[in-house]
Design a protein around this motif. Structure first.
Motif, short mmCIF file in Angstrom:
data_model
loop_
_atom_site.label_atom_id
_atom_site.label_comp_id
_atom_site.label_asym_id
_atom_site.label_seq_id
_atom_site.Cartn_x
_atom_site.Cartn_y
_atom_site.Cartn_z
N GLN A 137 0.83 -1.21 0.00
CA GLN A 137 0.00 0.00 0.00
C GLN A 137 0.86 1.26 0.00
N ILE A 138 1.97 1.23 0.73
CA ILE A 138 2.88 2.38 0.73
C ILE A 138 3.44 2.59 -0.67
N LEU A 139 3.95 1.52 -1.27
CA LEU A 139 4.52 1.63 -2.62
C LEU A 139 3.48 2.09 -3.63
N PHE A 140 2.28 1.51 -3.57
CA PHE A 140 1.21 1.88 -4.49
C PHE A 140 0.87 3.36 -4.34
N THR A 141 0.74 3.83 -3.13
CA THR A 141 0.41 5.23 -2.89
C THR A 141 1.49 6.15 -3.45
N ILE A 142 2.73 5.80 -3.21
CA ILE A 142 3.86 6.62 -3.70
C ILE A 142 3.87 6.66 -5.22
N VAL A 143 3.74 5.49 -5.83
CA VAL A 143 3.77 5.41 -7.29
C VAL A 143 2.62 6.21 -7.90
N MET A 144 1.46 6.15 -7.30
CA MET A 144 0.29 6.86 -7.84
C MET A 144 0.42 8.38 -7.69
N ARG A 145 1.24 8.83 -6.75
CA ARG A 145 1.38 10.27 -6.54
C ARG A 145 2.59 10.86 -7.24
#
Length: 146
Positions: A137-145
């Motif tokens: 979830q951390i990685l996904f959030t970072i990548v999406m932003r």
């Protein structure tokens, strides 16, 4: 920070985990005293003589349990802190933290009481699931932003 319900929950579960690590350290010391197996010559001399400057399988088991805690709880502390900043659902976050806590407690009990396999490895695996979930979830959030 404590107005953040997820962070408050994280702080609660993390503190319990750190206290658990202190308890394991105390148990290790008590087993050393009971088994007269000291890691340092000066401790052995103070407690009966250099013949007690030695390893003991029960002390080593406690030490391995403590080391395993450090290898797993410290990454949880990092992941949980970052995860708490992502504004996750408080109930879902609490479930992540609780599963990790219960998994680590069962793992420690299984380690120290020499419970039958695969109890310890199942507890380890269960405790890893919320960590992987938070990491993704951390990685996904970072990548999406980005």
């Amino acid at each position: 920070m404590m107005k953040n319900e997820v962070f408050a929950s994280f702080a609660f579960y993390s503190t319990i985990l750190i206290l658990k690590m202190y308890v394991i350290a105390i148990i290790t010391g008590q087993v050393r005293l009971r088994k007269k197996a000291f890691a340092n010559p000066e401790d052995a001399l103070r407690n009966g003589g250099l013949q007690y400057y030695r390893d003991d399988p029960d002390v080593e088991r406690c030490r391995r349990a403590h080391r395993n805690d450090m290898e797993n709880i410290f990454p949880f502390l990092f992941l949980g802190a970052i995860y708490s900043m992502l504004d996750p659902n408080p109930t879902v976050a609490r479930i992540h933290f609780l599963i990790f806590l219960v998994g680590r407690i069962v793992h420690t009990v299984a380690y120290l009481l020499k419970l039958k396999a695969p109890t310890r490895s199942v507890a380890y695996s269960v405790a890893q699931m919320p960590c992987f979930s938070m990491a993704l979830q951390i990685l996904f959030t970072i990548v999406m932003r980005w």
